[in-house]
Design a protein around this motif. Structure first.
Motif, PDB file in Angstrom:
ATOM      1  N   SER A 101       0.676  -1.383   0.150  1.00  0.00           N
ATOM      2  CA  SER A 101      -0.076   0.048   0.027  1.00  0.00           C
ATOM      3  C   SER A 101       0.842   1.250  -0.066  1.00  0.00           C
ATOM      4  O   SER A 101       0.454   2.109  -0.498  1.00  0.00           O
ATOM      5  CB  SER A 101      -1.016  -0.026   1.468  1.00  0.00           C
ATOM      6  N   ASP A 102       1.920   1.157   0.739  1.00  0.00           N
ATOM      7  CA  ASP A 102       2.864   2.446   0.803  1.00  0.00           C
ATOM      8  C   ASP A 102       3.990   2.821  -0.552  1.00  0.00           C
ATOM      9  O   ASP A 102       4.393   3.535  -0.663  1.00  0.00           O
ATOM     10  CB  ASP A 102       3.603   2.444   1.954  1.00  0.00           C
ATOM     11  N   GLN A 103       3.635   1.723  -1.425  1.00  0.00           N
ATOM     12  CA  GLN A 103       4.071   1.736  -2.663  1.00  0.00           C
ATOM     13  C   GLN A 103       3.175   2.207  -3.821  1.00  0.00           C
ATOM     14  O   GLN A 103       3.604   2.456  -5.107  1.00  0.00           O
ATOM     15  CB  GLN A 103       4.563   0.410  -3.149  1.00  0.00           C
ATOM     16  N   LEU A 104       2.020   2.517  -3.513  1.00  0.00           N
ATOM     17  CA  LEU A 104       0.876   2.961  -4.813  1.00  0.00           C
ATOM     18  C   LEU A 104       1.151   4.161  -5.198  1.00  0.00           C
ATOM     19  O   LEU A 104       1.256   5.292  -4.245  1.00  0.00           O
ATOM     20  CB  LEU A 104      -0.151   2.711  -4.086  1.00  0.00           C
ATOM     21  N   ALA A 105       1.325   4.651  -6.366  1.00  0.00           N
ATOM     22  CA  ALA A 105       1.226   6.077  -6.942  1.00  0.00           C
ATOM     23  C   ALA A 105      -0.170   6.084  -7.351  1.00  0.00           C
ATOM     24  O   ALA A 105      -1.072   5.278  -6.921  1.00  0.00           O
ATOM     25  CB  ALA A 105       2.200   6.039  -7.769  1.00  0.00           C
ATOM     26  N   PHE A 106      -0.324   6.727  -8.526  1.00  0.00           N
ATOM     27  CA  PHE A 106      -1.706   6.768  -9.333  1.00  0.00           C
ATOM     28  C   PHE A 106      -1.549   6.061 -10.679  1.00  0.00           C
ATOM     29  O   PHE A 106      -0.699   6.553 -11.486  1.00  0.00           O
ATOM     30  CB  PHE A 106      -2.108   8.152  -9.457  1.00  0.00           C
ATOM     31  N   GLY A 107      -2.175   5.023 -10.982  1.00  0.00           N
ATOM     32  CA  GLY A 107      -1.919   4.329 -12.478  1.00  0.00           C
ATOM     33  C   GLY A 107      -0.779   3.649 -12.760  1.00  0.00           C
ATOM     34  O   GLY A 107      -0.584   3.582 -13.923  1.00  0.00           O
ATOM     35  N   LYS A 108      -0.064   3.114 -11.706  1.00  0.00           N
ATOM     36  CA  LYS A 108       1.135   2.468 -12.273  1.00  0.00           C
ATOM     37  C   LYS A 108       1.027   1.034 -11.893  1.00  0.00           C
ATOM     38  O   LYS A 108       1.637   0.286 -12.932  1.00  0.00           O
ATOM     39  CB  LYS A 108       2.289   2.761 -11.136  1.00  0.00           C
TER      40      LYS A 108
END
Length: 356
Positions: free
Chosen positions: A20-27
């Motif tokens: 979850s802490d590695q999520l950006a937007f649309g990657k």
């Protein structure tokens, strides 16, 4: 509701899900996607959920040459109770079909589109992130696939849905962002495609976005295409201002995208007995309100960021600092209420939520 019989082909090996802490937007993208085809002689047919994969298209497919395409964006949210829910999906489907009509693409039956979204999210429910502020972004889109170089509406299409687990759209989160007014380029005019969610609108805005990003601004605030005098929208959001207690937002005029979050904000404000005016807003009105000390708050509203306070507005080399670059009380209340409803933390008095 009709029980649509979509075929399902599962992946052999599931992807590793990002933290979850590695999520950006649309990657990142989930294991499966939905596809349904259209032919003018058959209508929409062969709805299916298949492993996420590249598309094979004829080089002459009309999407590549004439840009006949539309898309939408909505989200699925995990509740504290472990349920998965959607926020106003019917509104996104209605807007998708309005965009279809503008781009000469055949309508998709709303019940079919909703069933496809629900089925795909249900299959991918383990991809819905649980951390604060995260969600599963849903991207339905239509592309013209007929191999033909004549300038005419395509006779063949694909309607596709892909999913992406996302974190915050802006790295600033709910903290105020810096916005620059664009007065050189034009995004859209009345009678054009500005109120449709179609790819060309966004491609045409990139040059302005790149220009302001180089100066440290998060987004562009677009003015009208005729006089370059009246405020329209931010690149990825509709925009609101609070001036001396009054809430104002540009009226939908044929060149502004009718945002689902925009509509929800207006309904919430009216529910709270807060007056909101939808009208034409000159940039000069905002500048004069700022100079009088009456510009109390400004914020954007959109699916990706929900509510994004505007802490600085730049125009012609001058920077207007709004509310000391702090999140205003109204922006905060709207954000907390909308996200509270979306994540199932507070009651939904409007029947906006649809459970998976």
């Amino acid at each position: 509701m009709i029980n649509y019989d979509f075929t399902v082909t599962k992946v052999m090996t599931e992807k590793t899900k990002p933290a979850s802490d590695q999520l950006a937007f649309g990657k990142h993208f989930t294991d499966h996607m939905f596809i349904i085809d259209y032919h003018i002689d058959k209508g929409w047919y062969d709805g299916r959920i298949v492993p996420y994969q590249p598309l094979t298209l004829d080089p002459a497919s009309m999407i590549f040459h004439y840009g006949q395409t539309v898309f939408e964006g909505l989200k699925a949210y995990a509740t504290p109770q472990g349920d998965i829910q959607l926020f106003r999906p019917e509104e996104n489907i209605l807007r998708l079909n309005r965009s279809n009509a503008r781009m000469c693409i055949p309508e998709i039956e709303p019940a079919l589109a909703l069933a496809a979204i629900k089925k795909l999210v249900q299959i991918e429910r383990e991809w819905v992130p649980q951390a604060e502020g995260t969600s599963l972004y849903i991207r339905p889109f239509v592309i013209a696939t007929e191999p033909y170089l004549g300038v005419a509406p395509s006779k063949q299409y694909k309607f596709i849905i892909i999913l992406s687990p996302v974190g915050a759209y802006y790295k600033e989160g709910i903290n105020p962002v810096k916005i620059a007014v664009e007065n050189q380029y034009i995004r859209a005019i009345k009678g054009g495609t500005g109120e449709a969610k179609t790819a060309g609108n966004y491609a045409g805005s990139l040059i302005a976005q790149e220009k302001v990003a180089a100066d440290g601004y998060a987004q562009v605030l677009w003015l009208d295409g005729y006089e370059k005098k009246y405020i329209e929208e931010v690149g990825s959001m509709n925009v609101f201002f609070k001036i001396n207690g009054e809430i104002i937002t540009p009226a939908l005029n044929g060149s502004i995208l009718p945002g689902v979050t925009r509509k929800s904000v207006i309904q919430l404000l009216k529910h709270w007995n807060i007056e909101v005016s939808e009208r034409r807003i000159a940039l000069d009105e905002i500048i004069q309100a700022y100079q009088r000390g009456e510009l109390e708050e400004a914020f954007g509203a959109g699916t990706a960021a929900v509510i994004s306070p505007i802490g600085m507005l730049a125009y012609n080399g001058e920077e207007m600092v709004i509310n000391e670059q702090q999140t205003g009380q109204l922006s905060k209340k709207l954000y907390e209420t909308l996200t509270g409803i979306q994540y199932g933390k507070i009651d939904d008095p409007f029947d906006w939520i649809k459970e998976i």
